[in-house]
Structures are given as structure tokens and as C-alpha cells.
Design a protein around this motif. Structure first.
Motif, PDB file in Angstrom:
ATOM      1  N   ALA A  98       3.198  -5.200   6.968  1.00  0.00           N
ATOM      2  CA  ALA A  98       4.349  -3.984   5.442  1.00  0.00           C
ATOM      3  C   ALA A  98       4.961  -5.665   4.938  1.00  0.00           C
ATOM      4  O   ALA A  98       5.735  -5.160   3.994  1.00  0.00           O
ATOM      5  CB  ALA A  98       4.920  -3.377   6.385  1.00  0.00           C
ATOM      6  N   LEU A  99       4.942  -6.532   5.666  1.00  0.00           N
ATOM      7  CA  LEU A  99       5.624  -7.602   5.324  1.00  0.00           C
ATOM      8  C   LEU A  99       5.543  -8.458   3.997  1.00  0.00           C
ATOM      9  O   LEU A  99       5.473  -9.729   4.235  1.00  0.00           O
ATOM     10  CB  LEU A  99       6.261  -8.834   6.460  1.00  0.00           C
ATOM     11  CG  LEU A  99       6.774  -8.077   7.842  1.00  0.00           C
ATOM     12  CD1 LEU A  99       7.286  -9.319   9.070  1.00  0.00           C
ATOM     13  CD2 LEU A  99       7.836  -7.521   7.569  1.00  0.00           C
ATOM     14  N   THR A 100       4.785  -7.733   2.690  1.00  0.00           N
ATOM     15  CA  THR A 100       5.066  -7.999   1.839  1.00  0.00           C
ATOM     16  C   THR A 100       5.839  -8.742   1.434  1.00  0.00           C
ATOM     17  O   THR A 100       7.298  -8.358   1.704  1.00  0.00           O
ATOM     18  CB  THR A 100       4.336  -7.536   0.747  1.00  0.00           C
ATOM     19  OG1 THR A 100       5.151  -5.878   0.573  1.00  0.00           O
ATOM     20  CG2 THR A 100       2.802  -6.750   1.332  1.00  0.00           C
ATOM     21  N   PHE A 104       7.443  -2.567  -1.786  1.00  0.00           N
ATOM     22  CA  PHE A 104       6.180  -1.443  -1.620  1.00  0.00           C
ATOM     23  C   PHE A 104       6.958  -0.546  -0.859  1.00  0.00           C
ATOM     24  O   PHE A 104       8.008  -0.432   0.466  1.00  0.00           O
ATOM     25  CB  PHE A 104       5.053  -1.388  -1.070  1.00  0.00           C
ATOM     26  CG  PHE A 104       4.409  -2.143  -1.875  1.00  0.00           C
ATOM     27  CD1 PHE A 104       3.280  -1.977  -2.918  1.00  0.00           C
ATOM     28  CD2 PHE A 104       4.043  -3.384  -2.220  1.00  0.00           C
ATOM     29  CE1 PHE A 104       3.063  -2.313  -3.712  1.00  0.00           C
ATOM     30  CE2 PHE A 104       3.690  -4.334  -2.947  1.00  0.00           C
ATOM     31  CZ  PHE A 104       2.800  -4.021  -3.430  1.00  0.00           C
ATOM     32  N   HIS A 105       7.362   0.360  -1.203  1.00  0.00           N
ATOM     33  CA  HIS A 105       8.506   1.857  -0.879  1.00  0.00           C
ATOM     34  C   HIS A 105       8.374   2.477   0.152  1.00  0.00           C
ATOM     35  O   HIS A 105       9.287   2.685   0.705  1.00  0.00           O
ATOM     36  CB  HIS A 105       7.833   2.527  -2.394  1.00  0.00           C
ATOM     37  CG  HIS A 105       8.101   4.120  -2.649  1.00  0.00           C
ATOM     38  ND1 HIS A 105       9.133   4.150  -2.623  1.00  0.00           N
ATOM     39  CD2 HIS A 105       7.978   5.220  -2.001  1.00  0.00           C
ATOM     40  CE1 HIS A 105      10.485   5.340  -2.456  1.00  0.00           C
ATOM     41  NE2 HIS A 105       9.549   6.220  -2.375  1.00  0.00           N
ATOM     42  N   GLU A 106       6.948   2.794   0.769  1.00  0.00           N
ATOM     43  CA  GLU A 106       6.683   3.438   1.746  1.00  0.00           C
ATOM     44  C   GLU A 106       7.518   2.273   3.232  1.00  0.00           C
ATOM     45  O   GLU A 106       8.480   3.294   3.814  1.00  0.00           O
ATOM     46  CB  GLU A 106       4.983   3.264   2.315  1.00  0.00           C
ATOM     47  CG  GLU A 106       4.264   1.956   2.629  1.00  0.00           C
ATOM     48  CD  GLU A 106       3.573   2.303   1.656  1.00  0.00           C
ATOM     49  OE1 GLU A 106       3.929   1.736   0.164  1.00  0.00           O
ATOM     50  OE2 GLU A 106       2.659   1.647   1.494  1.00  0.00           O
ATOM     51  N   PHE A 107       6.905   1.387   3.058  1.00  0.00           N
ATOM     52  CA  PHE A 107       7.514   0.430   4.372  1.00  0.00           C
ATOM     53  C   PHE A 107       9.489   0.506   4.239  1.00  0.00           C
ATOM     54  O   PHE A 107       9.658  -0.425   5.219  1.00  0.00           O
ATOM     55  CB  PHE A 107       7.036  -0.434   4.263  1.00  0.00           C
ATOM     56  CG  PHE A 107       5.565  -1.151   4.100  1.00  0.00           C
ATOM     57  CD1 PHE A 107       4.721  -0.630   4.993  1.00  0.00           C
ATOM     58  CD2 PHE A 107       5.020  -1.832   3.268  1.00  0.00           C
ATOM     59  CE1 PHE A 107       3.337  -0.191   5.091  1.00  0.00           C
ATOM     60  CE2 PHE A 107       3.498  -1.657   3.143  1.00  0.00           C
ATOM     61  CZ  PHE A 107       2.881  -0.988   4.342  1.00  0.00           C
ATOM     62  N   SER A 108       9.737   0.994   3.377  1.00  0.00           N
ATOM     63  CA  SER A 108      11.639   0.787   3.698  1.00  0.00           C
ATOM     64  C   SER A 108      11.664   2.254   4.315  1.00  0.00           C
ATOM     65  O   SER A 108      13.081   2.168   4.702  1.00  0.00           O
ATOM     66  CB  SER A 108      11.984   0.565   2.138  1.00  0.00           C
ATOM     67  OG  SER A 108      11.688   1.701   0.967  1.00  0.00           O
ATOM     68  N   LEU A 149       1.226   8.786   5.838  1.00  0.00           N
ATOM     69  CA  LEU A 149       1.370   7.700   6.002  1.00  0.00           C
ATOM     70  C   LEU A 149       0.934   7.502   4.538  1.00  0.00           C
ATOM     71  O   LEU A 149       1.133   6.495   3.412  1.00  0.00           O
ATOM     72  CB  LEU A 149       0.758   6.826   7.059  1.00  0.00           C
ATOM     73  CG  LEU A 149       0.946   6.624   8.396  1.00  0.00           C
ATOM     74  CD1 LEU A 149       0.677   5.970   9.431  1.00  0.00           C
ATOM     75  CD2 LEU A 149       2.618   5.894   8.075  1.00  0.00           C
ATOM     76  N   ILE A 150      -0.558   7.950   4.670  1.00  0.00           N
ATOM     77  CA  ILE A 150      -1.346   7.692   2.900  1.00  0.00           C
ATOM     78  C   ILE A 150      -0.420   8.484   2.164  1.00  0.00           C
ATOM     79  O   ILE A 150       0.238   7.073   0.995  1.00  0.00           O
ATOM     80  CB  ILE A 150      -2.342   8.918   3.013  1.00  0.00           C
ATOM     81  CG1 ILE A 150      -3.323   7.909   3.943  1.00  0.00           C
ATOM     82  CG2 ILE A 150      -3.086   8.565   1.539  1.00  0.00           C
ATOM     83  CD1 ILE A 150      -4.874   8.821   4.216  1.00  0.00           C
ATOM     84  N   ALA A 151       1.140   9.570   1.486  1.00  0.00           N
ATOM     85  CA  ALA A 151       1.160  10.284   0.851  1.00  0.00           C
ATOM     86  C   ALA A 151       2.437   9.316   0.380  1.00  0.00           C
ATOM     87  O   ALA A 151       3.258   8.984  -0.554  1.00  0.00           O
ATOM     88  CB  ALA A 151       2.153  10.947   1.155  1.00  0.00           C
ATOM     89  N   LEU A 152       2.586   8.344   1.654  1.00  0.00           N
ATOM     90  CA  LEU A 152       3.918   7.994   1.112  1.00  0.00           C
ATOM     91  C   LEU A 152       4.271   6.008   0.337  1.00  0.00           C
ATOM     92  O   LEU A 152       5.285   5.820  -0.176  1.00  0.00           O
ATOM     93  CB  LEU A 152       4.558   7.617   2.463  1.00  0.00           C
ATOM     94  CG  LEU A 152       5.217   7.627   3.718  1.00  0.00           C
ATOM     95  CD1 LEU A 152       5.870   7.178   5.343  1.00  0.00           C
ATOM     96  CD2 LEU A 152       7.116   8.581   2.623  1.00  0.00           C
ATOM     97  N   HIS A 153       2.649   6.182  -0.061  1.00  0.00           N
ATOM     98  CA  HIS A 153       2.520   5.054  -0.990  1.00  0.00           C
ATOM     99  C   HIS A 153       3.520   5.592  -2.171  1.00  0.00           C
ATOM    100  O   HIS A 153       3.066   4.515  -2.807  1.00  0.00           O
ATOM    101  CB  HIS A 153       1.281   4.439  -1.034  1.00  0.00           C
ATOM    102  CG  HIS A 153       0.844   3.844  -1.456  1.00  0.00           C
ATOM    103  ND1 HIS A 153       1.148   2.744  -1.072  1.00  0.00           N
ATOM    104  CD2 HIS A 153      -0.251   2.893  -2.598  1.00  0.00           C
ATOM    105  CE1 HIS A 153       0.591   1.306  -2.247  1.00  0.00           C
ATOM    106  NE2 HIS A 153      -0.035   1.909  -2.636  1.00  0.00           N
ATOM    107  N   ALA A 245      -3.990  -1.067   0.353  1.00  0.00           N
ATOM    108  CA  ALA A 245      -5.520  -1.255   1.031  1.00  0.00           C
ATOM    109  C   ALA A 245      -4.925  -1.542   2.623  1.00  0.00           C
ATOM    110  O   ALA A 245      -7.048  -1.224   2.853  1.00  0.00           O
ATOM    111  CB  ALA A 245      -5.281  -2.526  -0.184  1.00  0.00           C
ATOM    112  N   PRO A 246      -4.341  -2.235   2.553  1.00  0.00           N
ATOM    113  CA  PRO A 246      -4.325  -2.018   4.279  1.00  0.00           C
ATOM    114  C   PRO A 246      -4.837  -0.462   5.249  1.00  0.00           C
ATOM    115  O   PRO A 246      -5.188  -0.627   6.254  1.00  0.00           O
ATOM    116  CB  PRO A 246      -3.153  -2.518   4.968  1.00  0.00           C
ATOM    117  CG  PRO A 246      -1.738  -2.727   3.903  1.00  0.00           C
ATOM    118  CD  PRO A 246      -2.825  -2.433   2.912  1.00  0.00           C
ATOM    119  N   LEU A 247      -3.424   0.046   4.693  1.00  0.00           N
ATOM    120  CA  LEU A 247      -3.834   1.748   5.633  1.00  0.00           C
ATOM    121  C   LEU A 247      -5.260   1.907   5.203  1.00  0.00           C
ATOM    122  O   LEU A 247      -6.315   2.432   6.313  1.00  0.00           O
ATOM    123  CB  LEU A 247      -2.884   2.324   4.966  1.00  0.00           C
ATOM    124  CG  LEU A 247      -2.613   4.187   5.662  1.00  0.00           C
ATOM    125  CD1 LEU A 247      -2.604   2.929   7.262  1.00  0.00           C
ATOM    126  CD2 LEU A 247      -1.631   4.540   4.690  1.00  0.00           C
TER     127      LEU A 247
END
Lengths: 496, 508
Positions: A98-100, A104-108, A149-153, A245-247
Motif C-alpha cells: 500500500a505504501l506506493t 492511490f485512493h483506497e489506501f487513504s 476492498l476491490i471496489a475501493l480501488h 495489482a497487489p490485491l
């Protein structure tokens, strides 16, 4: 008037619930932290999640083998311990991704991490019980969290993916519930060990075969959906493509481990009861899955879709080990996933590094092959590492997946299924073509567009995870022995 | 140095890893130095090798995965010793003779890794370790053909990879099955070849396992009809790729037959003599005819390679010491001669940018040194007496004569057919008037090229005149192998066919 129930606390053996409770309370802690201060950076949540998983991992290691707890609902046998360890281990590799360097939206959202931990608790429930109802509860908890989690992307095709996965998942849940209901009707129990006892006495009763048969069909369909086996695999590539991709890499490993554990418990029981039909269907499905998914992977234009089909094919490969119903076969399942996990997550993490917010090459795909053309000139280390992952997936020795492959093939040969080992070998050869295609693009072609796009998303934590995956892939030969003896011991201890 | 084999395997690999930090312009010098040290180490192996001992020497064994019976197990006998030296020699010489190449550093690193895998295949005594190096050798070769090859390089390299990969996966299933039988008989998991030698398998198992191993090895050799990848790979590969491929990689297949198939499945091998002899004959005669029809010099040599590999296969299945020793010797001969010929073609290609026969003619006038060396190698390839190939070819034919005079006579045409297509090359390229304007200013071989070829010429003549120092250790190990096969064979028929030389029988 009902008698008050008198249960002593010791007999509940609450320690068996500790790992799940740690994950759940960890999720609650994350939500509370967010409630108190909602301006915290995602790195805090990542590290918190990592620490909670660490504690969770420790608590699983501390469990005793072959114990029951909580009104005999919880079952802590070797299989449940190793699968929990693998689930938590896989999650620990996943979460730092998550630490890109780009946001990216979802991790915030802190909720992402809370949901993630709820999902892990769900998987842990699923593997640590042989009660069909608790399996169902665990499965649904985990799946519902995963859909979110998928939709949060937060892209058009991730909604599509989430909805598709949700619909398919709901259908599978329905099949699972119906299958369980039939089992309950047949045996009067939802605890698999009792089911096995009762069914063993009734299996030869005239007229009952059709119901036993029916229950196995319903459960088979449910798990074929979850494990993305042919012909129930069609959701998988779209869902993987829509997820980050990681998910996607995570989905190709961790949920499948959980589903495989339940499959070992349920279908292993059927095969032990002498319902040969189940074995045949599993074999047919696995052969079709690996072959057709391989052929589909050949014609993909997008690396992520290719990897999605390749994961389906690997799942088919492993499913075949399930049909053997030997200790070796069951060991092979875990062995394969333990080795496959690093390589596959590493490969998806490489895609994640190269991910950018807009699609710069073609409108249709995030990761077309052209994107990786000439990577050796732009980013030599990256190209070499990605090539190592591809060769490992193709089963070139001495990289990790090769050892999993020969273990599965050896198990098949030992169980007398030489034709199966040959089919597996030929499938590996077909698969080599599409893995090589990426290697050819990276090494033998010239770059097509401006260079900086390829490592757009790189950051130190990502590099660390990829480094770890690379070491695990290359140095597999040195840890296969302890791994295989531990897994074999745990599985034979739990009687599979 | 008891662990010299491990040094031989891992020295090039470590050198390859360190090679990443070497400066681009010094890469070639680094590579040649490393290859020379490796070659000297392999010579040292030869000198410390006990030639009177027919068994495995310098054995090392470290258990890797005891639960699966896999261990790092290496050793060398008279059969593998000289192939290892061939591998290190050809790597060194081809590297030294390499001209200007783009991305020289990548090439050198790749070659060093390739050298590790080649040596690894020939020293491995554990089937999985053998398989590991066998498969790993495909990767550097894929890169060499794919990155430095001709216009069709990607197709050629993938075809090469997939063909071999498919075959060896079938072989892997065979290996797993042998391990399973071993386990069910002894209760122990083992992939050690020397353990497997002790297995006496029923005939029908032998036949199936023979087929599985055959597919893996035959594709590599390449036997007809699995040979179609080879002309592409040779046609597209850069010079150094062709040299290594022809000189060493093809030998892996025939070496596999000697190491696995013959001693493990003696009855099946005897049963397979006729089919294999027929396939080998097709290889010898048919590919010689195809070679005659080629317009490209490199393709002529590529097809002649297939043709000569047919002779080697024939010798292996003669089941007597002349045949097998001759064919092991012929492996060395073919390695050196075809390697040299590919290097020579590469040199003319570097000068003219073409390999088409029609472009040349009368080259003797402008390139006398080139013509002389080419002539010697060409004669050696044909099997002229007093050259290295004559010894091998003669022994093979002598050995197979005991099995079937008819087939031997047909196979003997290889010398005539070889002379026909090779002399055609000679005539078209070197004799006749010098008509093509572009050829008139060609420079003769420079120092680097001459000096990398002269050692090969020397070996061709030395071993042609006096093959004993090499032939004797080979013969020893081959006799041990045959004695062992005869003992192990179940059917009387097989025992009759396998002929063990008198002296070794008494010694046993």
C-alpha cells in the motif's frame, strides 16, 4: 422450564479463538484511532496492520495441535495452523504494498485496513473449524470484506469486478448453503466429523446415494466458484483486472488457501467414504482448468490478465493434488501455495510498480505487453527480477515453483496417476510459452514509448517486498527441506 | 582438491555475478580470463584424474532435500571428463575469437552462466540436479539467440526453448516414476543415479521409462523427426551461440543416453536398437542430402551436425565397447570440428555480411590462411584418416558392424555423402575464379582469429594421430558400463547383444 446451562470456562478452551479475536480487535483499534484523529497518514495504518498481523502470527504459532474449543466448534489441527500461518504470512507481504510513491485512493481510507483485518479473521474462522455453519460465516465475512476492498480501488472496472465477484460469490454461497442443508438432512449434523460417522453407516443404504451425490454436487459447485475452477472460472480474469495489482495477486493466493482447506475437509471426507465420483469430477475439473486456462492465457494482450489466467491454471494444477487424497497430495497443496505465494505476489507487485493513473499505452489495458518492451534497457534489475518470477512460474528449476511442481507431480506418480503427471508436464510446457512471451518483450524488444512510465510507482517498501520475494524465489532450494518436513508433519498429525 | 567439481561448476557462476560490476570495455578481457582459468581447472581435473579407475571420481554429496531424496551429488568418470574439458575449451576459444559485439558485457555474463550449466549437467549424479542444470541451460541460450541473432531470432529462440522444455518435462515424469519405484522397493527416497543403477526393472516398465527419457534426450540430440528446431536455432544464432550449441549443448542429449538410458534400461535399450538405428540412418542420409541442397554455408554445417549426431547415436546403441567409446570420442570430435567450422563461417560473415554460397568463389586467392584452416576442418568433418573424426567414426562403424553389417554399410555412406556436400562448399566458396567484386578486398584472418583456431587444428591432428590418452579412460569407463549392463539385463537376448570386452570382464 429450561435448565440453566452450566459450562466451565476451561472446557471452552477460548485460546483457540485468540487469533481471530486479535485480528478483529486490531480492526476495531484502527477504526478507533481514525475516530480520534482522522488526519493520520496511511503509513501509520500499514504499520499498525503489520504489527497486528505479527501478533496474530505469534498467537497461531502458540496453538497446540489437535485441540477443539468453544463447544467443539473450533478445530485446531495441523491443517488449520499451517493454513492460518500462510494466510497471515501472505497478508504480511501484501500490506506494505500500500505504501506506493503515488497516492492511490483506497489506501487513504483507514477502513481499508479495518476491512482487511476483518477479512483475515473471516479466513481464519473458515480454516479453523469443521462446522459447516461457522465455515459459512467465515466465508461470507471474508468475501464481503474482499468485495469492498476491490471496489475501493475506485475505477469503473473495479466496480464491475466487485459486483461480478459479489454476484458470483452470492451464488456460490447459495450453493454452499444448499449443500450443507442436504448434508444436515442426511445426517442430522453440521459438524463434519459427525457427518462422516453417520454417513459412513448410511452410505450403502439403498436410495440414499442420490442425496449424497447431490450434496457433493452442490458443495463442489460452491467451491469451484471460489477456487475459480472450470467451468466456474469466468469471473476471475475480470475481477483480477479490476482489482489493484497487489490485491489481484493476494486474491490468487490467500482466499484460495482458505477454500482449499475447506475442500480438503469436505471432499476428502467424500473420497474417504468411497464416493469415487467426487474424485473423478475433481480430476476432470482440474485437468480442464489447467489446460483451458493455459490456452486462454496464450492469447491475452494484457500481462495482468495473463497472470490471472495463469493463476487459474495453477489452481487447477493444485486441485489435482486434492483428488489424490494422500498425505503427500495434501502436503503438496500447501507446499505449492507456500512457494507460489512469494513468486506470484512478487510478479503482481512488479505490475504494481509500473502502474500509473492513466492508461498510457492502450485504452483497454493497464499493463499491455508493449509496456514492458525493452525493460532490460530501462531498468535492468527490474527486468531480471521479473524474468526470474516468470521463469519460476513456468517451473524452471531451481526457482521456487519448480519444487512445488515436482512435489505435486511426485505425489501424483506415487498415487498411481502417471497420466496426470504427464498432463501436468505438458501443461507446464504450454504455460512456458506465455511466460516467455513477457521475457521476450522485456529482453529482446526495444522500448516503444518514453521511459519513465515503467517504474512510476516505486518506493522503498515496495522494493523491500520485491527483494524479499526474489530471495524467496531464488533461494527456494535451501528452505524446501524444512518447509516440506514441517508441512508433512502437521498434515499427517491432523490425519489427512 | 577433492571438491574440484564444485569449483568447476560454481566458479563461472560467481564470476558471472561479479561480472555485473566490470566496466563495459573490459568485459571481454574479464570473460576470456575467467574462461581460461576455468579451462586450466578442468585440465587440472584431467591430470589428477585416475585413468585406471573406471568408476566415479571426485564424488561430493550434500543432502539438499532429504525428505524428497534430492542431494547435491556430483562426480566424474572417463565418459564425462572429456566432455567437461570440451565445454570449458570451447567456451574459452569461442569467447576469445568473438569480434565486435553490441552489449558485450551482457554477452559475457550470459556465457559464464551458460558455462556453469554446461559443466553442471556433465558432473551431476543426482537426477534432479541434472534436470536443474539441463533446464537452466536453456535460459542463457534463449537470451543469446534472441538478443544477438538474425531477423527470425525470437521465433528461433522460443522454438528452441519450448521444444526442449516440453521433452524434458516428459523426462521429469520418468525420473519421478523411477524415484517412486526406488522408494517402493527400498523405502528410501533417492534421486542419485548411482542408486538407480542398482534397480532391476521389469521389462515393460523399462520400455515406458525408456520412451519418457528418449523424448527428453532425443529432442536435444536432435534425433529425426525432432530435429526441426536445430536449423532455425543455428540459422538465427550469433556465431558464438552456434559454436556452443553445436559443440556442447547437443552433446547433453547423447550424454544423457549414456548416463541414464543405457545403464538404467539395458533390456529396453537392446529392444530399441533397430528403431534407433533406423532413425539414426535417416538422420545420417536424409540430412546429408538436405545439407547438399542448402544455399547458406551455415545451414550446410547445421545439417551436417545433425548427420554426424546420427553416427553418434548409432554408436551408442552398438552395445559394445568399440561403438560406445567411439561415439563418446566422436562427441568430442564433432564438438571441436563443428565448433571450428561455425567459427570460420562467423568470420566470413563478419567480413561480408552474408553466408550465401553464391556470393563467394575463389576465396583462396585473397584469404589463404582462412582457406587452409577451413580445408583442414572440412576434411576432419568428412572423417579423413589422421583427423580426429576418423577415429570416432571408424570405431562407431566397427562397433555397429557386429550388430548389423547392412546398417553399417548404409551408415558408412555418411563419409561419402559428407564428402559430397562438404567438397561442394569447398568448390563453390574457395575455388574457381574470384568474380565477385566485394570479395576482392577481403582481409585474411587476423592474429586473434588465427590464434583462436590454431589450438583446435592442433587438437584435430593430435587426437587424429594419437587418440590413446583420451580414448583409454573413455574405454575403461565404457567397459565398466557394459559389464554392468550385461549383469543387470534380465532377458537372455539382451545379455547376448551386450558384448563386454574380454580384459574388463577378467578384471571384474
Amino acid at each position: 422450564m429450561l435448565e440453566p446451562i452450566n459450562v466451565s470456562l476451561e472446557s471452552l478452551n477460548l485460546i483457540t479463538l485468540a487469533p481471530m479475536l486479535i485480528a478483529i480487535s486490531g480492526a476495531l483499534i484502527i477504526l478507533i484511532v481514525d475516530l480520534i484523529n482522522n488526519k493520520l497518514h496511511k503509513s501509520l495504518y500499514v504499520m499498525l496492520t503489520l504489527l497486528i498481523l505479527f501478533v496474530d502470527f505469534g498467537s497461531v504459532l502458540g496453538l497446540n495441535v489437535n485441540e477443539r474449543g468453544f463447544f467443539d466448534v473450533m478445530l485446531i489441527d495441523g491443517v488449520s495452523i499451517i493454513s492460518q500461518l500462510m494466510i497471515i504470512g501472505g497478508s504480511m507481504i501484501f500490506i506494505p504494498l500500500a505504501l506506493t510513491s503515488k497516492r492511490f485512493h483506497e489506501f487513504s481510507y483507514p477502513e481499508f485496513f479495518a476491512l482487511f483485518l476483518f477479512m483475515i479473521a473471516g479466513f481464519q474462522f473458515m480454516v479453523a473449524t469443521d462446522n459447516l455453519i461457522l465455515i459459512f460465516v467465515g466465508l461470507e465475512t471474508a468475501s464481503l470484506a474482499l468485495y469492498t476492498l476491490i471496489a475501493l480501488h475506485n475505477r469503473a472496472n473495479s466496480y464491475e469486478a466487485a459486483v461480478k465477484y459479489f454476484t458470483m460469490g452470492a451464488l456460490a454461497a447459495g450453493f454452499f448453503a444448499m449443500g450443507s442443508a442436504v448434508i444436515y438432512a442426511l445426517t442430522g449434523s453440521v459438524e463434519l466429523y459427525k457427518v462422516a460417522e453417520v454417513m459412513a453407516t448410511r452410505v450403502n443404504e439403498p436410495g440414499l446415494m442420490i442425496s449424497i451425490f447431490g450434496s457433493s454436487v452442490l458443495l463442489m459447485v460452491a467451491f469451484a466458484f471460489k477456487l475459480s475452477l472450470f467451468p466456474f472460472h469466468t469471473w476471475a480474469p475480470d475481477v483480477y483486472e479490476g482489482a489493484s495489482a497487489p490485491l489481484a495477486g493476494y486474491m490468487s493466493v490467500v482466499p484460495k488457501i482458505a477454500a482449499f482447506v475447506v475442500s480438503i475437509r469436505i471432499f476428502g471426507m467424500y473420497i474417504d467414504l468411497g464416493v469415487e465420483w467426487v474424485r473423478i469430477v475433481i480430476l476432470v475439473m482440474s485437468v480442464l482448468t489447467m489446460t483451458l486456462a493455459n490456452i486462454m492465457a496464450l492469447v491475452q494482450n494484457d500481462v495482468k490478465r495473463m497472470l490471472a489466467y495463469s493463476s487459474i491454471s495453477h489452481a487447477g494444477f493444485i486441485m489435482a493434488a486434492l483428488a489424490l487424497d494422500t498425505t503427500e497430495g495434501n502436503t503438496a497443496i500447501f507446499m505449492y501455495y507456500a512457494l507460489f505465494m512469494f513468486t506470484n505476489l512478487g510478479a503482481f507487485a512488479m505490475l504494481w510498480i509500473s502502474r500509473h493513473k492513466q492508461r498510457r499505452f492502450v485504452d483497454l489495458h493497464d499493463h499491455p505487453y508493449e509496456k514492458f518492451a525493452g525493460l532490460i534497457q530501462i531498468m535492468p534489475m527490474g527486468a531480471v527480477i521479473m524474468a526470474l518470477f516468470m521463469l519460476s512460474l513456468a517451473g524452471v528449476p531451481p526457482f521456487s515453483v519448480f519444487w512445488g511442481k515436482i512435489y505435486v507431480m511426485q505425489a501424483a506418480v506415487n498415487a498411481g496417476y502417471i497420466w496426470l503427471a504427464i498432463v501436468m508436464g505438458l501443461n507446464s510446457a504450454i504455460a512456458a510459452y506465455y511466460y516467455l512471451k513477457l521475457v521476450v518483450y522485456m529482453f529482446l524488444k526495444d522500448p516503444v514509448k518514453e521511459v519513465e512510465v515503467v517504474y512510476y510507482n516505486i518506493s522503498k517498501p515496495l522494493m523491500a517486498i520485491i527483494g524479499l520475494a526474489t530471495v524467496a524465489t531464488v533461494a527456494a532450494i535451501f528452505y524446501v527441506q524444512p518447509l516440506v518436513s514441517y508441512l508433512y508433519y502437521m498434515i499427517s498429525a491432523s490425519g489427512y | 582438491m577433492e571438491n574440484i567439481l564444485s569449483i568447476l561448476v560454481f566458479f563461472p557462476a560467481v564470476a558471472g555475478l561479479l561480472g555485473f560490476v566490470i566496466d563495459k570495455d573490459s568485459a571481454k578481457a574479464y570473460g576470456v580470463t575467467v574462461a581460461a582459468i576455468e579451462f586450466i581447472l578442468s585440465l587440472w581435473l584431467w591430470f589428477s584424474f585416475d585413468t585406471s579407475n573406471a568408476g566415479m571420481q571426485f564424488v561430493e554429496m550434500i543432502p539438499l532435500i532429504p525428505d524428497m531424496g534430492i542431494s547435491y551429488y556430483v562426480g566424474v568418470d572417463g565418459i564425462s571428463l572429456f566432455i567437461i574439458i570440451l565445454a570449458t575449451l570451447m567456451t574459452m576459444i569461442s569467447m576469445a575469437s568473438m569480434g565486435e559485439t553490441k552489449n558485450m558485457k551482457n554477452m559475457i555474463i550470459t556465457l559464464l552462466f551458460l558455462e556453469m550449466t554446461m559443466v553442471g549437467v556433465f558432473v551431476a549424479l543426482d537426477a534432479i540436479i541434472f534436470y536443474l542444470f539441463w533446464e537452466l541451460s536453456l535460459v542463457p541460450m534463449l537470451y543469446i539467440v534472441g538478443a544477438w541473432g538474425g531477423p527470425l531470432r525470437v521465433y528461433a529462440s522460443i522454438k528452441f526453448f519450448l521444444y526442449t522444455f516440453t521433452g524434458s518435462l516428459i523426462m521429469l515424469v520418468g525420473m519421478l516414476f523411477v524415484a517412486y519405484i526406488y522408494h517402493s522397493l527400498t523405502g528410501v527416497w533417492s534421486f542419485a543415479i548411482t542408486d538407480w543403477y542398482a534397480l532391476v526393472l521389469p521389462e515393460n516398465y523399462q520400455l515406458w521409462l525408456f520412451a519418457a527419457f528418449f523424448i527428453g534426450f532425443a529432442i536435444k540430440v536432435p534425433m529425426f523427426p525432432f530435429h526441426t528446431w536445430l536449423p532455425y536455432a543455428h540459422g538465427q544464432a550469433p556465431t558464438i551461440g552456434s559454436v556452443i550449441l553445436a559443440a556442447v549443448l547437443l552433446k547433453m542429449g547423447t550424454y544423457g543416453f549414456v548416463r541414464f538410458t543405457l545403464p538404467m534400461f539395458p533390456d529396453a535399450s537392446v529392444a530399441a536398437i533397430t528403431p534407433i538405428a533406423v532413425l539414426s540412418l535417416i538422420m545420417v542420409i536424409y540430412t546429408a542430402m538436405v545439407a547438399y541442397a542448402q544455399k547458406d554455408i551455415k545451414q550446410v554445417i547445421a545439417y551436417s551436425s545433425v548427420s554426424h549426431m546420427g553416427i553418434i547415436m548409432l554408436g551408442l546403441f552398438a552395445m559394445n565397447s568399440e561403438g560406445i567409446s567411439g561415439s563418446v570420442f566422436q562427441m568430442l570430435a564433432h564438438g571441436i570440428v563443428s565448433g571450428a567450422l561455425f567459427m570460420l563461417v562467423g568470420m566470413i560473415y563478419e567480413r561480408r555480411g552474408t553466408k550465401l554460397l553464391s556470393e563467394f568463389g575463389g576465396l583462396t586467392a585473397v584469404m589463404p590462411k582462412f582457406a587452409i584452416i577451413f580445408g583442414i576442418m572440412l576434411m576432419a568433418s568428412v572423417g579423413l584418416p589422421l583427423t580426429i573424426s576418423f577415429v570416432g567414426e571408424f570405431l562407431v562403424l566397427l562397433g555397429f558392424y557386429k550388430v548389423s553389417p547392412m546398417i553399417t554399410i548404409l551408415a558408412g555412406t555418411s563419409i561419402i555423402l559428407g564428402a559430397v556436400y562438404m567438397l561442394r562448399v569447398m568448390k563453390l566458396a574457395f575455388f574457381g575464379p574470384l568474380e565477385n567484386e566485394a570479395n576482392k578486398n577481403l582481409k585474411d584472418l587476423n592474429g586473434r582469429e588465427t590464434w583462436s583456431l590454431i589450438p583446435l587444428v592442433a587438437i584435430v591432428i593430435w587426437l587424429g594421430v594419437y587418440p590413446k590418452p583420451v580414448l583409454e579412460p573413455i574405454d575403461n569407463s565404457v567397459n565398466a558400463l557394459l559389464g554392468f549392463m550385461e549383469e543387470k539385463a534380465i532377458t537372455q537376448e539382451a545379455k547376448d547383444v551386450i558384448i563386454v570386452a574380454k580384459s574388463s570382464k577378467e578384471a571384474n
